[in-house]
Design an enzyme around this catalytic site. Structure first.
Site, PDB file in Angstrom:
ATOM      1  N   GLY A   1      -5.130   5.500 -12.040  1.00 14.96           N
ATOM      2  CA  GLY A   1      -5.837   5.498 -10.753  1.00 14.96           C
ATOM      3  C   GLY A   1      -5.190   6.331  -9.658  1.00 14.96           C
TER       4      GLY A   1
ATOM      5  CB  SER B   1      -0.907   0.001   1.238  1.00 10.24           C
ATOM      6  OG  SER B   1      -1.587   1.239   1.325  1.00 10.24           O
TER       7      SER B   1
ATOM      8  CE  LYS C   1     -11.427  -0.686  -0.293  1.00 10.15           C
ATOM      9  NZ  LYS C   1     -11.487   0.078  -1.544  1.00 10.15           N
TER      10      LYS C   1
ATOM     11  CB  THR D   1      -7.112  -1.779   1.489  1.00  8.81           C
ATOM     12  OG1 THR D   1      -7.047  -2.036   0.087  1.00  8.81           O
ATOM     13  CG2 THR D   1      -6.029  -2.568   2.208  1.00  8.81           C
TER      14      THR D   1
ATOM     15  CB  SER E   1      -2.650   4.410   2.118  1.00 11.43           C
ATOM     16  OG  SER E   1      -3.620   4.296   1.101  1.00 11.43           O
TER      17      SER E   1
ATOM     18  CG  ASP F   1     -12.548   3.922  -2.713  1.00 13.13           C
ATOM     19  OD1 ASP F   1     -11.470   4.546  -2.632  1.00 13.13           O
ATOM     20  OD2 ASP F   1     -12.671   2.732  -2.385  1.00 13.13           O
TER      21      ASP F   1
ATOM     22  CB  ALA G   1     -19.038  -6.912 -11.143  1.00 13.66           C
ATOM     23  N   GLY G   2     -16.462  -5.682  -8.841  1.00 18.43           N
ATOM     24  CA  GLY G   2     -16.053  -5.812  -7.439  1.00 18.43           C
ATOM     25  C   GLY G   2     -16.339  -4.540  -6.657  1.00 18.43           C
ATOM     26  N   GLY G   3     -15.638  -4.389  -5.531  1.00 15.10           N
ATOM     27  CA  GLY G   3     -15.863  -3.239  -4.658  1.00 15.10           C
ATOM     28  C   GLY G   3     -15.614  -1.918  -5.363  1.00 15.10           C
ATOM     29  CB  ALA G   4     -12.863  -0.701  -7.505  1.00 11.99           C
TER      30      ALA G   4
HETATM   31  P1  NAP Z   1     -12.306  -6.949  -6.218  1.00 13.50           P
HETATM   32  O1  NAP Z   1     -13.501  -6.593  -5.402  1.00 13.50           O
HETATM   33  O2  NAP Z   1     -11.469  -8.115  -5.859  1.00 13.50           O
HETATM   34  O3  NAP Z   1     -12.845  -7.145  -7.749  1.00 13.50           O
HETATM   35  C1  NAP Z   1     -11.959  -7.539  -8.756  1.00 13.50           C
HETATM   36  C2  NAP Z   1     -12.639  -7.436 -10.110  1.00 13.50           C
HETATM   37  O4  NAP Z   1     -11.651  -7.742 -11.109  1.00 13.50           O
HETATM   38  C3  NAP Z   1     -13.793  -8.410 -10.322  1.00 13.50           C
HETATM   39  O5  NAP Z   1     -14.750  -7.846 -11.193  1.00 13.50           O
HETATM   40  C4  NAP Z   1     -13.080  -9.596 -10.988  1.00 13.50           C
HETATM   41  O6  NAP Z   1     -13.929 -10.388 -11.806  1.00 13.50           O
HETATM   42  C5  NAP Z   1     -12.118  -8.857 -11.891  1.00 13.50           C
HETATM   43  N1  NAP Z   1     -10.989  -9.707 -12.262  1.00 13.50           N
HETATM   44  C6  NAP Z   1     -10.033 -10.196 -11.439  1.00 13.50           C
HETATM   45  N2  NAP Z   1      -9.143 -10.936 -12.153  1.00 13.50           N
HETATM   46  C7  NAP Z   1      -9.577 -10.892 -13.450  1.00 13.50           C
HETATM   47  C8  NAP Z   1      -9.089 -11.453 -14.664  1.00 13.50           C
HETATM   48  N3  NAP Z   1      -7.973 -12.206 -14.677  1.00 13.50           N
HETATM   49  N4  NAP Z   1      -9.752 -11.187 -15.803  1.00 13.50           N
HETATM   50  C9  NAP Z   1     -10.877 -10.419 -15.799  1.00 13.50           C
HETATM   51  N5  NAP Z   1     -11.396  -9.860 -14.669  1.00 13.50           N
HETATM   52  C10 NAP Z   1     -10.743 -10.099 -13.517  1.00 13.50           C
HETATM   53  O7  NAP Z   1     -11.289  -5.718  -6.292  1.00 13.50           O
HETATM   54  P2  NAP Z   1     -11.652  -4.160  -6.190  1.00 13.50           P
HETATM   55  O8  NAP Z   1     -11.550  -3.719  -4.796  1.00 13.50           O
HETATM   56  O9  NAP Z   1     -12.910  -3.932  -6.944  1.00 13.50           O
HETATM   57  O10 NAP Z   1     -10.404  -3.498  -6.958  1.00 13.50           O
HETATM   58  C11 NAP Z   1     -10.307  -3.560  -8.374  1.00 13.50           C
HETATM   59  C12 NAP Z   1      -9.107  -2.728  -8.823  1.00 13.50           C
HETATM   60  O11 NAP Z   1      -9.331  -1.343  -8.538  1.00 13.50           O
HETATM   61  C13 NAP Z   1      -7.792  -3.110  -8.140  1.00 13.50           C
HETATM   62  O12 NAP Z   1      -6.762  -3.083  -9.110  1.00 13.50           O
HETATM   63  C14 NAP Z   1      -7.599  -1.995  -7.134  1.00 13.50           C
HETATM   64  O13 NAP Z   1      -6.226  -1.763  -6.842  1.00 13.50           O
HETATM   65  C15 NAP Z   1      -8.196  -0.820  -7.873  1.00 13.50           C
HETATM   66  N6  NAP Z   1      -8.661   0.261  -6.990  1.00 13.50           N
HETATM   67  C16 NAP Z   1      -8.115   1.486  -7.158  1.00 13.50           C
HETATM   68  C17 NAP Z   1      -8.543   2.530  -6.371  1.00 13.50           C
HETATM   69  C18 NAP Z   1      -7.933   3.871  -6.564  1.00 13.50           C
HETATM   70  O14 NAP Z   1      -8.115   4.743  -5.698  1.00 13.50           O
HETATM   71  N7  NAP Z   1      -7.248   4.116  -7.656  1.00 13.50           N
HETATM   72  C19 NAP Z   1      -9.526   2.337  -5.392  1.00 13.50           C
HETATM   73  C20 NAP Z   1     -10.088   1.057  -5.266  1.00 13.50           C
HETATM   74  C21 NAP Z   1      -9.628   0.027  -6.057  1.00 13.50           C
HETATM   75  P3  NAP Z   1     -14.725 -11.662 -11.175  1.00 13.50           P
HETATM   76  O15 NAP Z   1     -15.900 -11.093 -10.442  1.00 13.50           O
HETATM   77  O16 NAP Z   1     -15.145 -12.416 -12.413  1.00 13.50           O
HETATM   78  O17 NAP Z   1     -13.770 -12.407 -10.314  1.00 13.50           O
END
Ligand code: NAP
Length: 284
Positions: free
Chosen positions: A249, A23, A74, A70, A25, A110, A135-138
């Site tokens: 990002g 991180s 979350k 994180t 942060s 966020d 479709a995750g948290g972000a």
């Molecule tokens: P998460 O909840 O784990 O969700 C991950 C997402 O990525 C899901 O939709 C997952 O699909 C998809 N995924 C993972 N591996 C994949 C692959 N090989 N091919 C296609 N899709 C794949 O994670 P998150 O918290 O949403 O974070 C997502 C990204 O955003 C991370 O890189 C994180 O560092 C970034 N982020 C950045 C900020 C910022 O401030 N810049 C803030 C938050 C997050 P499935 O559902 O099919 O598994």
């Protein structure tokens, strides 16, 4: 907001996650606290699922201002808090905890960070058609942010379509079109987008990309391509090579941190200092 400096003289904060070693942060927040001269240490609080309850309880100590949260906690932190703010409830994710007098409040910065990053890049989302990959948290936060910015429509595509449908159900009244997970559906969705956002976790390693790069040929030159990964990804480089505006990002990360800083301290965040620290930490 309460001015915390009037209450005590030394504070602790940290980021709770598993893992947290990567991180940036701590670098961003420590630079901000040092800049305003509020004696605070911002730590990495590596925390497993089993340790989460105890970790959250430890935030009630007098000298703790709060925490960032994180992956993967979350959502899991919510039952341990005294209050979860409406934006965090809607996003289904707490990324910031504020501690005051034994009371823990969960918030989500966020959504604000995403909106501020677009605004900072001069992107007016209002007349755009957005496609969110992931479709995750972000993705939850991004879609809430887009809805408030009044985009013409938002589509979501995920390799696992069931998860995208769950996201749509979580977000309830937020207008959202869920694509099926086929290549053809993705191609159609990209062709209709003028704001394309990678909210998947694909982009951290080498030249990995969330969609076939040839699909970017279907976007108009005035399209904006954003990647929540805070590095210059192959996805962004390919969009830039096609003449499109791109945004990584890092600004979102800094702005969400700035809002968290303001919630903890009641003071304006030194945003430029935080940007400098983030760029240095990313480069190291
Ligand atoms: P998460 O909840 O784990 O969700 C991950 C997402 O990525 C899901 O939709 C997952 O699909 C998809 N995924 C993972 N591996 C994949 C692959 N090989 N091919 C296609 N899709 C794949 O994670 P998150 O918290 O949403 O974070 C997502 C990204 O955003 C991370 O890189 C994180 O560092 C970034 N982020 C950045 C900020 C910022 O401030 N810049 C803030 C938050 C997050 P499935 O559902 O099919 O598994």
């Amino acid at each position: 907001m309460t001015d915390v400096a009037a209450v005590r003289t030394k504070f602790r904060l940290g980021v709770i996650g598993d893992p947290v070693a990567h991180s940036i942060s701590p670098a961003i927040q420590q630079a901000a606290f040092d800049a305003i001269g509020l004696p605070t240490t911002y730590e990495r609080w590596q925390t497993s699922q089993d340790e989460l309850n105890g970790r959250i309880a430890s935030l009630r100590a007098d000298d703790v201002l709060g925490a960032n949260v994180t992956v993967p906690h979350k959502q899991a932190v919510m039952p341990f808090l005294d209050e979860v703010r409406p934006v965090a409830l809607r996003a289904g994710a707490v990324n910031t905890i504020v501690h005051r007098d034994g009371h823990l409040s969960g918030d989500n910065t966020d959504v604000y960070g995403f909106q501020a990053a677009l605004a900072g890049a001069g992107v007016d989302a209002a007349a755009r058609s957005a496609l969110v990959l992931g479709a995750g948290g972000a993705a939850h936060g991004v879609i809430l942010g887009l809805a408030a910015l009044e985009v013409t429509r938002t589509l979501v595509w995920n390799r696992n379509a069931a998860r995208a449908h769950e996201l749509a159900a979580d977000l309830g009244s937020v207008p959202l079109i869920v694509c099926d997970s086929s290549h053809a559906a993705l191609q159609r969705a990209v062709a209709g987008a003028s704001l394309l956002i990678n909210a998947t976790s694909v982009g951290w390693h080498g030249d990995e990309v969330p969609i076939p790069l040839a699909m970017l040929d279907q976007l108009g030159r005035d399209a904006v391509v954003m990647d929540l990964t805070y590095r210059d990804t192959a996805f962004l480089r390919a969009a830039r090579a096609r003449g499109m505006q791109t945004l990584d990002g890092l600004p979102m990360l800094v702005y969400q941190g700035a809002r968290a800083f303001e919630l903890w301290t009641g003071k304006d965040a030194p945003v430029e200092v935080m940007f400098d620290a983030a760029r240095r930490a990313r480069a190291s």
